[in-house]
Write a protein that holds these residues in place. Structure first.
Motif, mmCIF file in Angstrom:
data_model
loop_
_atom_site.group_PDB
_atom_site.id
_atom_site.type_symbol
_atom_site.label_atom_id
_atom_site.label_comp_id
_atom_site.label_asym_id
_atom_site.label_seq_id
_atom_site.Cartn_x
_atom_site.Cartn_y
_atom_site.Cartn_z
ATOM 1 N N TYR A 1 56.896 40.291 41.362
ATOM 2 C CA TYR A 1 56.659 40.428 39.879
ATOM 3 C C TYR A 1 55.968 39.359 39.399
ATOM 4 C CZ TYR A 1 59.251 45.291 40.094
ATOM 5 O OH TYR A 1 59.550 46.383 40.667
ATOM 6 N N PHE A 2 56.862 38.197 39.509
ATOM 7 C CA PHE A 2 56.561 37.032 38.859
ATOM 8 C C PHE A 2 55.145 36.504 39.708
ATOM 9 C CE2 PHE A 2 56.455 32.486 38.976
ATOM 10 C CZ PHE A 2 56.568 32.106 37.428
ATOM 11 N N GLY A 3 54.923 36.686 40.803
ATOM 12 C CA GLY A 3 53.689 36.465 41.313
ATOM 13 C C GLY A 3 52.440 37.115 40.886
ATOM 14 N N GLY A 4 52.595 38.382 40.813
ATOM 15 C CA GLY A 4 51.717 39.508 40.145
ATOM 16 C C GLY A 4 51.191 38.889 38.717
ATOM 17 N N MET A 5 52.293 38.558 37.899
ATOM 18 C CA MET A 5 52.276 38.319 36.392
ATOM 19 C C MET A 5 51.391 36.809 36.410
ATOM 20 S SD MET A 5 53.014 40.748 34.777
ATOM 21 C CE MET A 5 53.050 40.131 33.083
ATOM 22 N N LEU A 6 51.934 35.893 37.510
ATOM 23 C CA LEU A 6 51.091 34.879 37.161
ATOM 24 C C LEU A 6 49.768 34.717 37.813
ATOM 25 C CD1 LEU A 6 51.835 31.599 36.970
ATOM 26 C CD2 LEU A 6 52.342 31.595 39.303
ATOM 27 N N ILE B 1 47.769 37.317 37.146
ATOM 28 C CA ILE B 1 46.836 37.869 35.971
ATOM 29 C C ILE B 1 46.815 36.885 35.180
ATOM 30 C CG2 ILE B 1 47.223 39.603 34.065
ATOM 31 C CD1 ILE B 1 48.727 41.510 35.971
ATOM 32 N N LEU B 2 47.863 35.999 34.924
ATOM 33 C CA LEU B 2 47.723 34.788 33.760
ATOM 34 C C LEU B 2 46.596 34.081 34.189
ATOM 35 C CD1 LEU B 2 48.716 33.656 31.352
ATOM 36 C CD2 LEU B 2 50.267 32.474 32.604
ATOM 37 N N VAL B 3 46.562 33.649 35.628
ATOM 38 C CA VAL B 3 45.364 32.609 36.027
ATOM 39 C C VAL B 3 44.133 33.416 35.828
ATOM 40 C CG1 VAL B 3 44.414 31.655 38.086
ATOM 41 C CG2 VAL B 3 46.857 31.333 37.532
ATOM 42 N N LEU B 4 44.079 34.552 36.034
ATOM 43 C CA LEU B 4 42.700 35.359 35.881
ATOM 44 C C LEU B 4 42.315 35.342 34.500
ATOM 45 C CD1 LEU B 4 43.050 38.382 38.319
ATOM 46 C CD2 LEU B 4 41.487 36.466 38.450
ATOM 47 N N LEU B 5 43.235 35.485 33.388
ATOM 48 C CA LEU B 5 42.876 35.435 32.218
ATOM 49 C C LEU B 5 42.541 34.352 31.588
ATOM 50 C CD1 LEU B 5 42.966 37.328 29.671
ATOM 51 C CD2 LEU B 5 45.169 36.666 29.343
ATOM 52 N N ILE B 6 42.947 33.207 32.190
ATOM 53 C CA ILE B 6 42.698 31.745 31.617
ATOM 54 C C ILE B 6 41.104 31.461 32.090
ATOM 55 C CG2 ILE B 6 43.170 29.407 32.077
ATOM 56 C CD1 ILE B 6 46.151 30.044 32.145
ATOM 57 N N PHE B 7 40.910 31.886 33.379
ATOM 58 C CA PHE B 7 39.518 31.419 33.975
ATOM 59 C C PHE B 7 38.524 32.481 33.812
ATOM 60 C CE2 PHE B 7 42.272 28.673 36.571
ATOM 61 C CZ PHE B 7 41.385 27.650 36.784
ATOM 62 N N LEU B 8 38.765 33.748 33.669
ATOM 63 C CA LEU B 8 37.807 34.585 33.455
ATOM 64 C C LEU B 8 37.631 34.699 31.638
ATOM 65 C CD1 LEU B 8 38.583 37.716 35.626
ATOM 66 C CD2 LEU B 8 37.007 35.901 36.029
ATOM 67 N N ARG B 9 38.681 34.638 30.912
ATOM 68 C CA ARG B 9 38.425 34.426 29.673
ATOM 69 C C ARG B 9 37.932 35.850 28.922
ATOM 70 N NH1 ARG B 9 37.338 28.402 27.150
ATOM 71 N NH2 ARG B 9 38.892 27.618 28.412
ATOM 72 N N ASP B 10 38.212 36.863 29.696
ATOM 73 C CA ASP B 10 37.782 38.237 29.280
ATOM 74 C C ASP B 10 39.052 39.248 29.421
ATOM 75 O OD1 ASP B 10 35.603 40.040 28.474
ATOM 76 O OD2 ASP B 10 36.018 41.045 30.175
ATOM 77 N N LEU B 11 39.267 40.005 28.447
ATOM 78 C CA LEU B 11 40.327 40.697 28.425
ATOM 79 C C LEU B 11 39.997 42.099 29.187
ATOM 80 C CD1 LEU B 11 43.285 41.127 27.448
ATOM 81 C CD2 LEU B 11 42.484 42.358 25.435
ATOM 82 N N ARG B 12 38.872 42.659 28.873
ATOM 83 C CA ARG B 12 38.478 43.862 29.832
ATOM 84 C C ARG B 12 38.326 43.641 31.414
ATOM 85 N NH1 ARG B 12 33.801 46.612 31.267
ATOM 86 N NH2 ARG B 12 34.042 48.875 31.269
ATOM 87 N N THR C 1 40.042 41.097 32.958
ATOM 88 C CA THR C 1 41.111 40.974 33.674
ATOM 89 C C THR C 1 42.098 42.147 33.720
ATOM 90 O OG1 THR C 1 41.120 38.840 32.400
ATOM 91 C CG2 THR C 1 43.329 39.620 33.289
ATOM 92 N N ALA C 2 41.858 43.007 32.797
ATOM 93 C CA ALA C 2 42.604 44.619 32.713
ATOM 94 C C ALA C 2 42.382 45.127 33.821
ATOM 95 C CB ALA C 2 42.639 45.225 31.454
ATOM 96 N N ILE C 3 40.909 45.320 34.242
ATOM 97 C CA ILE C 3 40.601 45.943 35.327
ATOM 98 C C ILE C 3 41.071 45.618 36.670
ATOM 99 C CG2 ILE C 3 38.523 46.847 36.749
ATOM 100 C CD1 ILE C 3 37.008 46.824 34.337
ATOM 101 N N ILE C 4 41.090 44.092 36.676
ATOM 102 C CA ILE C 4 41.709 43.630 38.132
ATOM 103 C C ILE C 4 43.030 43.429 38.173
ATOM 104 C CG2 ILE C 4 41.826 41.496 39.338
ATOM 105 C CD1 ILE C 4 39.070 40.535 38.292
ATOM 106 N N ALA C 5 43.854 43.482 37.018
ATOM 107 C CA ALA C 5 45.182 43.708 36.962
ATOM 108 C C ALA C 5 45.692 45.251 37.221
ATOM 109 C CB ALA C 5 45.589 43.434 35.574
ATOM 110 N N LEU C 6 44.912 45.850 37.017
ATOM 111 C CA LEU C 6 44.880 47.506 37.399
ATOM 112 C C LEU C 6 45.170 47.612 38.729
ATOM 113 C CD1 LEU C 6 45.743 50.119 36.004
ATOM 114 C CD2 LEU C 6 43.416 50.782 35.876
#
Length: 810
Positions: A358-363, A365-376, A378-383
């Protein structure tokens, strides 16, 4: 605008079909996850059998010549045999059979038994025993049953016999019916037997042998079938019931008749209660006890079995009889407790692996959010991460892979690789979109351009882990689950990347109509005013009527169930007050958020802002936090007496009481003070328009049904009343969910903005450290930390080589 003769594409043109396919795969994966057994390690079966034969009184050389060699010659032709060896010692022969890894041990055992039946052994030799070690056959739990040291019932041998009897007649019989429990084995204590003690002198005096006495007792202690007889149309089964029921019957058994005189067992000796010779002794806290070993079924979930057994046993709590341990403590003055539980270590190990995943998955997603800087994006990839993981469990269930630290470790290892394909596909779609393609065309072309590369990269990872499945020996049994898990998760992620990600990327979202659903509901926003009469007649009164209807329905159904069960024990367990309290708690939870909105609109009607609600709610929240902190400081000493003393002297309870005073005063003011009929800054006072039909959709539908069915409305009024109550309850639940979703979305958006702000500040600091990139930006790289880092690497190759060498050295 795209051409009307566009090429069809299933992924983008059939989003509902794609969604249903993945939804079905997710459902199958979820149910497979529930059915997967939970173990510590993968199932390991050692391909080894031991044939043990006892030859009493024989020297090692005779054991080797007469037993071991004959068995070796007979078993040497068993299929799948890799090596055979033997150990001959005084009185015992052990022939060890080692089979090839992968051999079915069920077939090997059957073939071995068939060959053993053909071996001729000396008459003095015992029948050969077949021994096979299986780690899964170890007990799941070990229980201890001991008597109170103060009780005289457990003194001496009689006490140990009593403990053994309680364990077999009460504990064992209640544990074995539990689902997943294969057997409960009782060990220790004294196992009761009946001893017939023959006096040798008396036996010689009547010229009888001990064998005659034994054969006579064996013949008398028997139940035998006597056949069947028919009488008319009835058929009767005849049985001879002659088993001993008491010591007197054994003592009165006639052994021999001589010259009209009957010689009974009591004339030759005595019959007494005794115990079997002890093979082991168990102690708990220094006192002798009885041990109960619990074994699970082969396909049972060890953690679930241990939880059910622990729930049955419970804790020793005085004279409480709700649990088995409490019942034995109250009735037998005995202590039943768990002394060993393998599931605790397994549960903690698996929980640690899952928390790491779980921690690895959240981390990630967080790294993707920081580098992509796009919520949509990141949400698609996190899904794609949970979808790929859930879909993975379906093939794992088919392949008989258990949930263990190796398979879960494979999932944790693969989480980082699961998003690789999705990132590549989505970045390609984003690039095509920047080049001017439409959303649909960008999804098709972007996926098509990188499809081959994504498949190739996934196959290279599969080629690394898939050979683990074919490793033989103990290492193969341990690491095959890891390889299968990584391979199946990578295949699932590849399917998600090339089918599900393009479908989501091709969607533009959906728009709600202005008058649709709970968004435009009167209580869907805090805007507007609500007068005093509407607050009482259109909110409080319908809510109170709903509570009454819920209480009547639930209590009536409970009363009917109690009567239908016709079980006094079930009737004693039902507490109508507790049932009514649970209904009230649910009603309070459903009406809480709409009540807050109604109070906000009442404040607007009084010319006050809704921020007064936050001011009134702040003191209870602060007091609750202080109360929780105080309770934590009290620790385990949180009994009612200590709580009362704490509330009296420390003031925490008084603080809780006083903190609610502002909220009660505000509610009282909103409930009794009428508002102004004139317009204020929150809008006009719509006193005539605030009817039940305007405020609540359920009452509006009820009125429309009344208009359509006016002729039969009286006859069907119970049905319409019940439908009104259900629809009103669902409307309140819908409002609560809408506001809950808004609250969660607000917190998520706040966290997202905070992360973006922290990333921006971090990037600015690093840009200042590394400096701006040299030269102009005609190459399209622009500015930013990543681009600055690339420029720095290109301008300083020696530094980059030194950094790489340092990393390699470390």
């Amino acid at each position: 605008m795209e051409s009307p003769h566009r090429n069809p594409n299933f992924t983008t043109d059939r989003p509902v079909a794609v969604l249903m396919v993945f939804l079905a795969a997710i459902v199958f994966g979820y149910f497979s996850l529930i059915q997967l057994p939970v173990t510590l390690m993968p199932e390991m079966s050692y391909p080894t059998l031991t044939v043990r034969t006892e030859y009493p009184g024989a020297a090692p050389e005779e054991v080797e010549n007469d037993i071991s060699r004959r068995i070796e010659e007979a078993l040497g032709v068993v299929g799948g045999l890799n090596e055979i060896s033997s150990i001959s010692r005084a009185g015992v022969s052990d022939v060890i059979l080692e089979f090839v890894w992968g051999t079915s041990m069920v077939d090997a055992i059957q073939n071995t038994l068939e060959k053993l039946d053909l071996v001729r052994l000396p008459r003095e030799a015992e029948k050969p025993l077949l021994l096979h070690y299986d780690p899964s056959l170890d007990p799941v739990m070990e229980l201890s049953l001991s008597g109170s040291s103060r009780s005289i019932k457990y003194k001496g041998d009689e006490g140990l016999r009593r403990l053994r009897r309680i364990a077999e007649l009460q504990v064992k019989r209640q544990i074995e019916p539990i689902k997943g429990v294969a057997a409960a084995r009782v060990r220790g204590g004294l196992e009761e037997e009946i001893h017939v003690l023959i006096n040798e002198a008396k036996l010689q005096r009547v010229s009888l042998s001990i064998g005659q006495v034994i054969s006579r007792l064996r013949a008398e202690n028997i139940n035998a079938a006597g056949g069947r007889i028919q009488e008319g149309g009835a058929e009767y089964m005849i049985r001879t019931i002659n088993e001993y029921q008491s010591l007197e019957e054994i003592a009165n058994t006639i052994v021999f008749r001589r010259e009209g005189r009957e010689i009974r067992v009591k004339d030759l000796g005595q019959v007494v209660y005794g115990q079997r010779d002890r093979e082991m002794m168990t102690k708990t806290d220094g006192n002798e006890s009885v041990q109960i070993d619990i074994y699970k079924e082969a396909d049972a979930n060890m953690i679930n079995v241990a939880e059910q057994v622990s729930r049955l046993i419970g804790k020793i709590s005085g004279s409480s009889r709700s649990t088995l341990a409490g019942k034995l403590r109250a009735e037998e003055d005995a202590y039943l407790r768990v002394v060993a539980d393998r599931s605790i270590f397994i549960d903690s190990s698996i929980s640690e692996v899952m928390s790491t995943a779980y921690f690895g998955g959240m981390l990630a997603i967080l790294v993707l959010l920081i580098f992509l800087r796009d919520l949509r994006t990141t949400a698609i990839i996190a899904l794609s991460i949970p979808i790929s993981i859930l879909v993975t469990f379906a093939p794992l269930n088919i392949l008989d892979v258990t949930l263990n630290i190796m398979s879960l470790g494979g999932l944790a290892m693969g989480i980082g690789m699961l998003v690789d394909s999705s990132i590549v596909v989505l970045e390609s779609i984003y690039r095509c979109r920047e080049e001017g393609d439409s959303i649909r065309k960008a999804a098709i072309r972007g996926t098509k351009e990188v499809r081959g590369a994504v498949i190739a990269s996934t196959l290279t990872s599969i080629c690394v882990f898939f050979p683990m499945v074919f490793v033989e020996g103990l290492a193969g049994q341990v690491f095959s689950d890891l390889g299968l898990t990584v391979v199946t998760s990578l295949i699932a992620s590849l399917i998600v990347a090339v089918l599900f990600i393009p479908m989501l990327a091709s969607r533009t979202g959906f728009q709600l109509k202005s008058d649709a659903g709970m968004v435009s509901h009167f209580f869907g926003s805090i805007n507007g005013r609500m007068n005093l009469s509407s607050y009482w007649l259109r909110f409080l009164f319908p809510a109170a009527a709903l509570l009454g209807a819920m209480l009547v329905v639930v209590l009536s159904y409970t009363w009917w169930m109690v009567g239908a069960m016709d079980d006094p024990k079930f009737e004693e367990e039902i507490v109508y007050g507790a049932v009514a309290m649970s209904v009230f708690s649910f009603w309070q939870l459903v009406c809480f958020i709409p009540g807050i909105i109604a109070l906000a609109k009442r404040l607007h009607d009084l010319g006050r802002t809704a921020w007064w609600l936050l001011a009134a709610a702040a003191p209870p929240v602060v007091a609750m936090i202080a109360f929780v902190v105080a309770m934590i400081e009290m620790g385990d000493d949180s009994n009612p007496a200590s709580f009362a003393l704490f509330a009296l002297f420390e003031g925490s309870g008084l603080l809780m009481l006083v903190s609610w005073v502002p909220a009660w005063l505000l509610t009282l003011i909103c409930s009794v003070v009428p508002g102004s009929k004139n317009e204020n800054r929150f809008g006009q006072a719509d006193h005539e328009g605030q009817t039940l039909a305007k405020l609540w959709g359920s009452f509006r539908a009820f009125g429309e049904s009344h208009q359509r069915n006016r002729t039969v409305f009286l006859a069907t009024s119970p049905y319409f009343a019940l439908r009104l109550a259900v629809s009103f309850l669902l409307e309140l639940i819908g409002l609560s969910l809408v506001w809950a979703i808004r609250a969660v979305s607000f917190m998520g958006l706040t966290a997202y903005r905070a992360i973006m702000k922290i990333g921006s500040v971090f990037g600015s600091l690093l840009t200042k450290v590394f400096g701006e990139p040299k030269g102009d930006s005609t190459d399209g790289t622009g500015k930013g930390f990543y681009r600055s880092l690339i420029h720095w690497a290109l301008d300083s190759p020696v530094a980059m080589i030194a950094l790489a060498a340092a990393c390699f050295w470390v």
